[in-house]
Design a protein around this motif. Structure first.
Motif, short mmCIF file in Angstrom:
data_model
loop_
_atom_site.label_atom_id
_atom_site.label_comp_id
_atom_site.label_asym_id
_atom_site.label_seq_id
_atom_site.Cartn_x
_atom_site.Cartn_y
_atom_site.Cartn_z
N GLU A 110 -57.46 -6.59 -56.36
CA GLU A 110 -57.07 -5.97 -57.31
C GLU A 110 -56.54 -4.25 -56.81
O GLU A 110 -55.37 -3.70 -57.38
N GLN A 111 -57.26 -3.76 -56.07
CA GLN A 111 -56.72 -2.50 -55.49
C GLN A 111 -55.60 -2.36 -54.88
O GLN A 111 -54.72 -1.67 -54.79
N ARG A 113 -53.35 -4.80 -55.05
CA ARG A 113 -52.17 -4.96 -55.87
C ARG A 113 -51.69 -3.67 -56.67
O ARG A 113 -50.44 -3.61 -56.86
N THR A 114 -52.71 -3.07 -56.86
CA THR A 114 -52.28 -1.70 -57.64
C THR A 114 -51.46 -0.90 -56.82
O THR A 114 -50.57 -0.27 -57.21
N GLN A 117 -48.14 -2.09 -56.75
CA GLN A 117 -47.29 -2.08 -58.01
C GLN A 117 -46.76 -0.77 -57.97
O GLN A 117 -45.62 -0.09 -58.19
N ILE A 118 -47.66 0.65 -57.36
CA ILE A 118 -47.18 1.85 -57.40
C ILE A 118 -45.98 2.07 -56.66
O ILE A 118 -45.19 2.50 -56.71
N ARG A 151 -53.76 5.27 -62.40
CA ARG A 151 -53.84 3.81 -61.90
C ARG A 151 -54.85 3.73 -60.74
O ARG A 151 -55.48 2.85 -60.74
N LEU A 152 -54.69 4.81 -59.85
CA LEU A 152 -55.57 4.38 -58.65
C LEU A 152 -57.17 4.64 -59.05
O LEU A 152 -57.98 3.74 -58.74
N ARG A 154 -58.49 3.82 -62.11
CA ARG A 154 -58.86 2.97 -62.72
C ARG A 154 -59.43 1.76 -62.06
O ARG A 154 -60.13 0.99 -62.51
N VAL A 155 -59.02 1.63 -60.71
CA VAL A 155 -59.71 0.54 -59.77
C VAL A 155 -60.36 1.15 -58.77
O VAL A 155 -60.53 0.41 -57.77
N ARG A 364 -48.25 -6.73 -52.96
CA ARG A 364 -48.71 -7.67 -54.08
C ARG A 364 -48.80 -9.22 -53.71
O ARG A 364 -49.55 -9.76 -54.39
#
Length: 556
Positions: A110-111, A113-114, A117-118, A151-152, A154-155, A364
């Motif tokens: 999840e991290q 992928r985040t 995405q960023i 965003r960072l 949040r994970v 990703r």
């Protein structure tokens, strides 16, 4: 504090706080004393992100922003000949390099992928795995920083103190907790230090950057010889598993290997001992001259015995037991590339992107691939590699094939496996030469020309003298420079360092007199030297050992 170090005279003034005078002696010290760099975070959120790049004053832009993991990016089109001549504001692009902190190289899918995405949304799909187990993005605009941070966070990620005169990302064994041969798992200690001290004003004003390594792996996979403080896994004959303490390593323009203090540290003691070592650096470290402000210079002056005494008497309040020296593995590999058994019966797959260059899209895709094969854990290594953990052994061949489609190779050549490259002139304001593309071209050409190389062979490509890719400890270290050609055209060249290495026979590379190689000639040169090594080596002789004994003409 007790009078444990002979105080310098006024003409020898070091600027150490322990001398009793905190008067700042250079511009960087003035900046840090005027305002704790950690305070810039709120100004970024409240002011600069809303008013734009032009609203940022220089002390924040080129100073305190670093504590938030942000460096101004190099303006496009400025060649290496202007690196040292232009003013900082002329070199600045209105974009940033952002370093995402991942202590121990630990990331969930999840991290990952985040971050990917960023990168694709805000960073033009750029991403590099650094040799300190984090990911660097580029083309970040100040307007987007608060959203990226949200965003960072949040994970469970952040960019805090990924740069600056502060405790940088803590590197750790990428296979901590899963390797069958592990001496001790240092993950708990990394987490304790990160949670208690990262972002704390207690250590946010150091003389220079402070680099930490913690690993209980017998592979010695965190380059402990060149960190400010390292905890290296050992088995004490009476006290059981723990760590051997090393202090004062670093490269750059004055390379020095860390010194063993001879002290044994139990796992539960690591955070306190770490705080003691960094506390000595904060208080006794030299603050007058930036080029003598790293911990290695203090260690060189007082030695490991005195350093240990100060640590125990002034900072810990107790004596550490003496401990055994770690046993260095002989095979020369510390990177965990390939397929390896975990202690739970599953395997990890270690892949080698060339010099850490990936992209947001690739990150990703890797996250998706890993989850499809039942994994939720990714690791980055201090060698610019990427590992996927927790794979069923039967699934490994299929996943290896799918990862290869993204240039993540689990069975790489010795060149791909051992190459390192810094950011270089593409984005770095200190850069003189290209590095990432140059490293790729060299690797691809050597794979074609000389596939018979059968031993570890590290090519370390640096775009300036600062050794971010460890120039002095590679088999072939390349230090970027520029010079004028016959027609006054600017040429990228590399000063060659030969025979550096860590491990069984740690050594700084040999510099051959006046040996510089034009960038476009690197494949020819390295091919020639590699061929001479293969012809002349004795049984079991590494390239580094051969390079130190070879005739100078054979190294040209």
């Amino acid at each position: 504090m007790t009078e444990t170090i002979k105080r310098p005279t006024r003409t020898q003034q070091t600027g150490a706080w322990a001398d009793g005078d905190r008067t700042p002696l250079n511009g960087n010290e003035v900046l840090k004393q005027a305002d704790d760099a950690l305070n810039v975070r709120q100004r970024i959120i409240d002011t600069y992100s809303k008013q734009g790049f032009a609203s940022i004053p220089g002390d924040d832009l080129r100073g305190r922003f670093r504590w938030m993991g942000l460096y101004t990016q190099r303006q496009e089109g400025i060649d290496g000949g202007q690196t040292a001549t232009l003013a900082p504001e002329e070199l600045d692009a209105e974009y940033f390099m952002m370093r995402v902190r991942s202590d121990g190289g630990i990331l969930s899918t999840e991290q990952l992928r985040t971050i990917g995405q960023i990168s694709t949304e805000f960073g033009r799909d750029t991403a590099d795995i650094s040799d300190r187990q984090n990911i660097q993005l580029h083309w970040i605009g100040i307007e987007d920083v608060p959203e990226i941070w949200e965003r960072l966070e949040r994970v469970g990620l952040h960019t805090l103190e990924a740069c600056g005169d502060a405790p940088r990302v803590i590197i750790g064994s990428p296979v901590a907790g899963i390797a069958a041969d592990e001496i001790v798992d240092g993950t708990w200690a990394i987490e304790q230090i990160r949670n208690k001290y990262i972002g704390s004003p207690e250590f946010s004003n150091l003389p220079r950057k402070f680099k930490t390594a913690i690993s209980g792996s017998p592979a010695m996979d965190v380059v402990h010889e060149i960190n400010d403080v390292s905890f290296v896994g050992v088995n004490h004959p009476e006290l059981g598993p723990g760590f051997d303490l090393w202090v004062g390593g670093g490269l750059s323009v004055a390379p020095m290997f860390a010194k063993r203090l001879g002290a044994f540290v139990r796992l539960e003691q690591v955070p306190d001992v770490w705080a003691g070592v960094i506390g000595i650096f904060r208080d006794y470290g030299y603050r007058r001259l930036r080029n003598r402000a790293r911990l290695k210079f203090l260690m060189a002056d007082i030695g490991p015995e005195k350093f240990r005494d100060i640590l125990e008497t002034e900072y810990l309040g107790y004596r550490l037991p003496d401990g055994p020296e770690p046993v260095t593995p002989p095979d020369g590999h510390r990177d965990h590339v390939g397929v390896h058994k975990q202690k739970d019966g599953k395997v990890w797959i270690g892949t080698a992107p060339i010099a850490g260059r990936v992209s947001g899209t690739i990150l990703r895709e890797v996250a998706d691939l890993a989850e499809r094969y039942g994994s939720h854990r990714i690791r980055l290594t201090p060698h610019q590699k990427l590992l996927v953990l927790d794979i069923e052994e039967a699934d490994a061949p299929a996943l290896i094939e799918e990862l290869a489609a993204y240039d993540l190779i689990a069975k790489p050549s010795v060149y791909r496996r051992n190459v390192l490259a810094c950011t270089g002139i593409e984005f770095c304001k200190l850069g003189l030469t290209d590095t990432k593309d140059r490293a790729r071209k060299v690797v691809v050409e050597l794979e074609r020309r000389r596939p018979e190389m059968d031993v570890p062979f590290g090519i370390h490509v640096n775009g300036c003298p600062n050794a971010c890719a460890r120039t002095q400890v590679g088999d072939i270290g390349l230090k970027g420079m520029v010079q004028r050609g016959e027609n006054d055209e600017l040429q990228e060249v590399f000063q060659v360092h030969l025979g550096g290495g860590l491990g069984v026979q740690p050594s700084l590379a040999r510099k051959t007199r006046a040996l510089k190689v034009a960038a476009e000639d690197l494949p020819d040169y390295i091919d020639r030297v590699a061929g001479r090594y293969l012809e002349q080596r004795s049984a079991g002789e590494s390239f580094a050992v051969w390079a130190h004994r070879a005739d100078e003409e054979d190294l040209r």
